[in-house]
Design a protein around this motif. Structure first.
Motif, PDB file in Angstrom:
ATOM      1  N   TRP A 590       0.889  -1.079  -0.002  1.00 49.68           N
ATOM      2  CA  TRP A 590       0.202  -0.047  -0.107  1.00 49.68           C
ATOM      3  C   TRP A 590       0.929   1.143   0.141  1.00 49.68           C
ATOM      4  O   TRP A 590       2.255   0.990  -0.015  1.00 49.68           O
ATOM      5  CB  TRP A 590      -1.043  -0.151   1.273  1.00 49.68           C
ATOM      6  N   PRO A 591       0.442   2.492  -0.271  1.00 46.76           N
ATOM      7  CA  PRO A 591       1.248   3.609  -0.144  1.00 46.76           C
ATOM      8  C   PRO A 591       1.769   4.123   1.200  1.00 46.76           C
ATOM      9  O   PRO A 591       0.969   4.313   2.108  1.00 46.76           O
ATOM     10  CB  PRO A 591       0.367   4.893  -0.828  1.00 46.76           C
ATOM     11  N   VAL A 592       3.197   3.906   1.378  1.00 42.37           N
ATOM     12  CA  VAL A 592       3.762   3.895   2.798  1.00 42.37           C
ATOM     13  C   VAL A 592       5.307   4.349   2.528  1.00 42.37           C
ATOM     14  O   VAL A 592       5.700   3.954   1.611  1.00 42.37           O
ATOM     15  CB  VAL A 592       3.532   2.431   3.327  1.00 42.37           C
ATOM     16  N   CYS A 593       5.827   4.741   3.649  1.00 41.06           N
ATOM     17  CA  CYS A 593       7.269   5.020   3.898  1.00 41.06           C
ATOM     18  C   CYS A 593       7.782   3.675   4.105  1.00 41.06           C
ATOM     19  O   CYS A 593       7.381   3.097   4.958  1.00 41.06           O
ATOM     20  CB  CYS A 593       7.417   6.061   5.001  1.00 41.06           C
ATOM     21  N   SER A 594       8.683   3.287   3.411  1.00 39.60           N
ATOM     22  CA  SER A 594       9.073   1.771   3.626  1.00 39.60           C
ATOM     23  C   SER A 594      10.818   1.630   2.951  1.00 39.60           C
ATOM     24  O   SER A 594      11.178   2.528   2.398  1.00 39.60           O
ATOM     25  CB  SER A 594       8.235   0.799   2.813  1.00 39.60           C
ATOM     26  N   TRP A 595      10.987   0.354   2.859  1.00 39.11           N
ATOM     27  CA  TRP A 595      12.220  -0.149   2.412  1.00 39.11           C
ATOM     28  C   TRP A 595      12.199  -0.354   0.781  1.00 39.11           C
ATOM     29  O   TRP A 595      13.195  -0.815   0.371  1.00 39.11           O
ATOM     30  CB  TRP A 595      12.744  -1.171   3.143  1.00 39.11           C
ATOM     31  N   SER A 596      11.294  -0.284   0.216  1.00 40.51           N
ATOM     32  CA  SER A 596      10.789  -0.867  -1.044  1.00 40.51           C
ATOM     33  C   SER A 596      11.669   0.061  -2.031  1.00 40.51           C
ATOM     34  O   SER A 596      11.996   1.253  -2.115  1.00 40.51           O
ATOM     35  CB  SER A 596       9.502  -0.618  -1.392  1.00 40.51           C
ATOM     36  N   GLY A 597      11.817  -0.603  -3.138  1.00 40.40           N
ATOM     37  CA  GLY A 597      12.401   0.000  -4.389  1.00 40.40           C
ATOM     38  C   GLY A 597      11.520   0.439  -5.221  1.00 40.40           C
ATOM     39  O   GLY A 597      11.730   1.249  -6.333  1.00 40.40           O
ATOM     40  N   LEU A 598      10.217  -0.116  -5.048  1.00 44.26           N
ATOM     41  CA  LEU A 598       9.108   0.230  -6.163  1.00 44.26           C
ATOM     42  C   LEU A 598       7.913   0.806  -5.450  1.00 44.26           C
ATOM     43  O   LEU A 598       7.618   0.228  -4.072  1.00 44.26           O
ATOM     44  CB  LEU A 598       8.674  -0.863  -7.096  1.00 44.26           C
TER      45      LEU A 598
END
Length: 791
Positions: A590-598
């Motif tokens: 979901w739309p969030v601050c995270s560690w993702s690259g995408l």
């Protein structure tokens, strides 16, 4: 066959709500589409939607039937559910990870029929199960605001995680249908043995109502009798055309057909010899994957569910995410143990794309029961999952769980009574291993991640000598990026650094008034305690203060990419001591601050663009040590390459001077030094720019100091944007050194490259392909100077 998917009606236990419910789908999505709840992803709406998981819900529909004997087949039933047909209970289920097939002939009627599924509240059911345990089983409260996820065989992150929304969803993620009784070919277990240009493919074919079956693969056909429900066939394939991971060869898939009187089945088979190599050595214990006799350096990331709401997951969207992984030169993904076993089409995509799959079993970060009933359910789950997906060429490794060994030290109960909880864990882990080996003898098995090895329960977060490692000291302990260079993992299967989602994603959940890292909306889209502060504090170590919120977002993504690049380039330079880097994480739920690259939805953050460079099969990496800088050449490709490496010093005004140049042949077995620059080779205001040409080409920049230590100058960026068909070409040039020049578009689409460092007199052209070919994008640009000085 009668398909029961489609329109159902969903109602709650109180009778207050009754809405249309499309199956497959999830109840939260249905309630949102009906207007009962707001979009749970927008603003702080999550908290106004959690009541849904605290109620029982019933899905109903009617259908007509001829009354002939049938089985009810259900996949992905989430989770504690009772299925009734014409008021008769035909199935009680409590495991979303299993397939269900039950004979419902006794309950079917000729003519009108009614079917209903009662979904029990996962919140209440989990609490009841915890209360019934012989001793308390701790769960990770930081990751899950909804308690006791470890009690249910359900996607664990449904209860919340440090990157996921907490909604406790329910529904159906797979098929629901009636199948008439008759001959049937079920699971086909495939094992392969390779020797001297011959592949022996052994099949265990599960069949009902058949005396014999015939199997054909690569022009070889054999017939075998069915005994006790299973036919066993060995097909000997001479000169097999092999399947390879992406970057090492083609992903050739062959049709395996199995037929019997009145029944048939097809599988797509990749012929390959996939081995886990983990052996004691001088450093500790190795860890890596060999494919067709070749050691493969694993480049990739961790996969979490494609969406927090299963009803929103589509094959097309997932294909886009996996294609993005391949396009960034990844060859492996790790399906993390707190999500779900993916549907068959997911593994088909990985087969086609050449993405090896590290497959966790679905246990993560909590402790779990070891009661006979729980272990019986786990045994059935593992057997079912392995039978369903093990034929896929992409499956490289089966791993018992995620971080359960570490979890033994996280809770006061397990620290106080370690023996009890260690034995409890061992019973679970052995159940998983035994079930796997019963279906797939000799499978590539690894007990846990991270783990130093079989029956080893050491600290694989800080000990880098053996097995696979999760290295989180930089993020969770607030260490500098250079700390990645202090460890030499054999295989790092988790490490990461957070960033903000892109502005286009932020605009989908936050109004402009909430564009502030301390705003409640932004904090509710940051699930890691202290995460926003850690992003900001680290940013001030490496960069000057951003001029506005969009610049903060941009710098957070540059920072994230720099962190992961530091780790990956160093560890690739240790090859073959290190044989894999899988960063946390590829995608978002979901739309969030995270560690993702995408971003959620698949948009590339700057990390993913930078991964195109640091994961390139042939690359040159900078390794600083005690003031010197060594450039190492790395070749993960199938053949040796000849390259010429050139090193130059670049000042902030963009002037450069030559430092060194060398030509060399790079073999595939190890990283090798190309050249070393002595301490003092760079002046105080200079960074290192290096490139390589020949059989492979590329360029990179290494700044020995934090970027805030350099007095950047206005870039004078000029862009020539031209449309050619459906593609836009952006030619960029600058007057001075301009680090991390980034193009942005409000129109969804794909840039060919981004976060590019430019030098004067060296224009760079990138492309942008809009998702909608008719869309007209308006481009904006950022670089380090504009983000921190303005202008």
């Amino acid at each position: 066959m009668l398909d029961l998917a489609g329109g159902w009606t969903l109602s709650d236990e109180s009778g207050a709500h009754s809405v249309p419910f499309d199956l497959p789908g999830d109840g939260v999505t249905a309630l949102h589409e009906a207007g009962v709840i707001p979009d749970p992803y927008f603003g702080r709406n999550e908290y106004a939607c959690r009541w849904v998981s605290e109620r029982d819900w019933t899905a109903r529909r009617s259908f007509t039937h001829d009354g002939s004997p049938c089985d009810l087949v259900i996949d992905g039933l989430d989770t504690v559910a009772e299925v009734r047909l014409n008021g008769v209970l035909v199935l009680s289920a409590a495991n979303m990870h299993r397939r269900w097939r039950v004979d419902v002939s006794h309950a079917l009627r000729k003519g009108a029929n009614a079917v209903e599924i009662l979904f029990r509240s996962p919140v209440r059911e989990a609490a009841v199960r915890q209360a019934g345990m012989p001793f308390y089983i701790p769960y990770q409260q930081v990751n899950g605001p909804i308690p006791h996820a470890n009690m249910l065989r359900k996607q664990q992150c449904d209860f919340g995680w440090d990157w996921n929304i907490a909604l406790g969803i329910f529904g159906l993620s797979g098929a629901i249908r009636l199948e008439a009784h008759g001959p049937r070919i079920g699971d086909i277990i495939v094992t392969q043995a390779h020797r001297d240009r011959v592949a022996e493919v052994t099949l265990a074919i599960h069949a009902e109502g058949l005396a014999e079956v015939t199997a054909t693969l690569c022009g070889v056909t054999r017939t075998a009798p069915v005994r006790a429900g299973v036919a066993r066939v060995t097909l000997t394939i001479a000169d097999p055309v092999l399947w390879w991971p992406s970057g090492l060869g083609p992903q050739v898939l062959h049709d395996l057909t199995v037929t019997g009187e009145g029944a048939s089945a097809t599988r797509r088979i990749g012929l390959r010899d996939m081995r886990l190599v983990s052996e004691p050595d001088a450093a500790g214990r190795s860890f890596g994957i060999d494919v067709n006799g070749r050691a493969v350096f694993a480049r990739g990331a961790n996969w979490i569910p494609a969406d927090a709401l299963s009803g929103r997951i589509t094959p097309d969207a997932v294909r886009g995410i996996l294609q993005s992984a391949k396009d960034a030169h990844m060859n492996m993904i790790r399906i993390w143990g707190g999500g779900r076993y993916e549907p068959d089409w997911f593994y088909d995509l990985c087969d086609e794309l050449g993405l090896m799959v590290w497959q966790d079993f679905m246990f993560a970060c909590h402790l779990y029961p070891s009661t006979p009933a729980f272990l019986e359910e786990v045994d059935a789950e593992v057997r079912d999952v392995v039978s369903r997906i093990s034929h896929h060429a992409c499956i490289a490794l089966w791993c018992g769980d995620n971080e359960l060994i570490g979890a033994l030290t996280w809770f006061p109960e397990s620290r106080k009574d370690r023996d009890r909880y260690l034995v409890n864990y061992d019973r679970l882990n052995r159940t998983v291993e035994a079930a796997l080996q019963s279906v797939l003898p000799g499978a590539n098995w690894w007990p846990s991640s991270p783990s130093p090895g079989p029956l080893a329960f050491g600290d694989a977060w800080h000990d880098d000598s053996s097995g696979d490692m999760h290295f989180w000291s930089v993020w969770h302990e607030g260490r500098d990026f250079d700390h990645y260079r202090d460890v030499s993992p054999r295989f790092c299967s988790e490490f990461g650094f957070q960033s903000y989602p892109s502005m286009s994603t932020i605009k989908a959940f936050a109004a402009p008034g909430d564009w502030n890292i301390a705003a409640p909306v932004m904090e509710s889209h940051q699930k890691n305690p202290g995460g926003n502060a850690r992003i900001a504090e680290t940013m001030f170590r490496y960069f000057r203060f951003p001029v506005d919120f969009p610049s903060f977002v941009y710098l957070s993504q540059v920072q994230q990419g720099l962190a992961i690049k530091t780790a990956v380039t160093h560890w690739r330079g240790l090859k073959p001591h290190c044989q894999g880097t899988l960063y946390w994480q590829l995608n978002d739920t979901w739309p969030v601050c995270s560690w993702s690259g995408l971003d959620h939805g698949g948009n590339w953050k700057l990390l993913h663009h930078m991964a195109q460079g640091f994961f390139a099969p042939v690359t040159v990496v900078a390794v600083p040590k005690e003031g010197s800088i060594t450039l190492k050449a790395v070749n993960d490709g199938p053949n040796p390459v000849k390259i010429t490496v050139t090193a130059r010093a670049a000042a902030m005004d963009g002037t450069t001077r030559a430092l060194d140049k060398v030509s060399l042949t790079v073999l595939t077995d190890a990283a090798i030094p190309a050249l070393t620059l002595a301490p003092g080779a760079l002046a105080a205001d200079e960074v290192l720019v290096f490139d390589w040409t020949g059989d492979a080409t590329g360029t990179d920049t290494f700044a020995p100091k934090p970027w805030k230590a350099y007095d950047l100058l206005p870039s004078g960026l000029q862009v020539d944007a031209r449309q050619e068909g459906a593609v836009w070409k952006l030619t960029m040039q600058v007057n001075v050194l301009a680090p991390y020049v980034t193009a942005l578009s409000e129109v969804p689409g794909r840039f060919s490259a981004n976060a590019v460092t430019l030098l004067p007199g060296q224009p760079v052209t990138i492309t942008f392909t809009p998702k909608d070919p008719a869309a007209l994008p308006a481009f904006t640009f950022k670089d380090l100077h504009s983000a921190t000085y303005g202008g």
